[in-house]
Write a protein that holds these residues in place. Sequence first.
Motif, PDB file in Angstrom:
ATOM      1  N   SER A  23      -1.173   3.904  -5.216  1.00 42.15           N
ATOM      2  CA  SER A  23      -1.576   5.280  -4.933  1.00 42.15           C
ATOM      3  C   SER A  23      -3.049   5.439  -5.246  1.00 42.15           C
ATOM      4  O   SER A  23      -3.646   4.622  -5.947  1.00 42.15           O
ATOM      5  CB  SER A  23      -0.758   6.273  -5.760  1.00 42.15           C
ATOM      6  OG  SER A  23      -1.018   6.093  -7.137  1.00 42.15           O
ATOM      7  N   GLY A  24      -3.652   6.472  -4.704  1.00 41.53           N
ATOM      8  CA  GLY A  24      -5.042   6.796  -4.998  1.00 41.53           C
ATOM      9  C   GLY A  24      -6.027   5.798  -4.450  1.00 41.53           C
ATOM     10  O   GLY A  24      -5.909   5.323  -3.322  1.00 41.53           O
ATOM     11  N   GLN A  43      -4.682   2.411  -3.258  1.00 41.79           N
ATOM     12  CA  GLN A  43      -3.964   2.505  -1.991  1.00 41.79           C
ATOM     13  C   GLN A  43      -4.960   2.439  -0.823  1.00 41.79           C
ATOM     14  O   GLN A  43      -4.740   1.732   0.151  1.00 41.79           O
ATOM     15  CB  GLN A  43      -3.158   3.797  -1.935  1.00 41.79           C
ATOM     16  CG  GLN A  43      -2.292   3.902  -0.691  1.00 41.79           C
ATOM     17  CD  GLN A  43      -1.444   5.162  -0.705  1.00 41.79           C
ATOM     18  OE1 GLN A  43      -1.796   6.159  -1.334  1.00 41.79           O
ATOM     19  NE2 GLN A  43      -0.318   5.109  -0.035  1.00 41.79           N
ATOM     20  N   THR A  66       0.825  -1.204   0.000  1.00 47.48           N
ATOM     21  CA  THR A  66       0.000   0.000   0.000  1.00 47.48           C
ATOM     22  C   THR A  66       0.860   1.255   0.000  1.00 47.48           C
ATOM     23  O   THR A  66       0.595   2.211  -0.727  1.00 47.48           O
ATOM     24  CB  THR A  66      -0.928   0.002   1.232  1.00 47.48           C
ATOM     25  OG1 THR A  66      -1.810  -1.105   1.121  1.00 47.48           O
ATOM     26  CG2 THR A  66      -1.726   1.274   1.318  1.00 47.48           C
ATOM     27  N   PHE A  67       1.899   1.254   0.829  1.00 46.40           N
ATOM     28  CA  PHE A  67       2.725   2.450   0.952  1.00 46.40           C
ATOM     29  C   PHE A  67       3.831   2.535  -0.096  1.00 46.40           C
ATOM     30  O   PHE A  67       4.300   3.625  -0.408  1.00 46.40           O
ATOM     31  CB  PHE A  67       3.335   2.526   2.356  1.00 46.40           C
ATOM     32  CG  PHE A  67       2.301   2.807   3.407  1.00 46.40           C
ATOM     33  CD1 PHE A  67       1.675   4.041   3.480  1.00 46.40           C
ATOM     34  CD2 PHE A  67       1.916   1.827   4.303  1.00 46.40           C
ATOM     35  CE1 PHE A  67       0.709   4.313   4.427  1.00 46.40           C
ATOM     36  CE2 PHE A  67       0.959   2.079   5.266  1.00 46.40           C
ATOM     37  CZ  PHE A  67       0.355   3.321   5.330  1.00 46.40           C
TER      38      PHE A  67
END
Length: 72
Positions: free
Chosen positions: A30-31, A34, A25-26
Motif C-alpha cells: 500500500s502507499g 504500491q 502490488t494489489f
Amino acid sequence: MFRQNVGPIDRGIRAILGIVLLIATFVLLSGFWQALIGLVAVILLITAIFGVCPLYSALGIDTTPTRPAAKH
C-alpha cells in the motif's frame, strides 16, 4: 523504431516477474511501495511484450540469440 534487444529467456523472466510484482502490488502493498512496485511491474511487462529495453540500449546489452553467418 528500436531494434529488439531482449531475448526470449529474458522476456519470459521479465513477464513472470512483472506478473508476480503486479499481483503483490494489489494484494500485499500500500502507499508509496504500491506505486513504486506497480511501476516496476508495468515497465517489466512492457519490455517483455515489445522485446525492447531502453536501459539495455544505453548500456549496449543485447540478449537476443545470434544467428550463425550463412556459408557460401
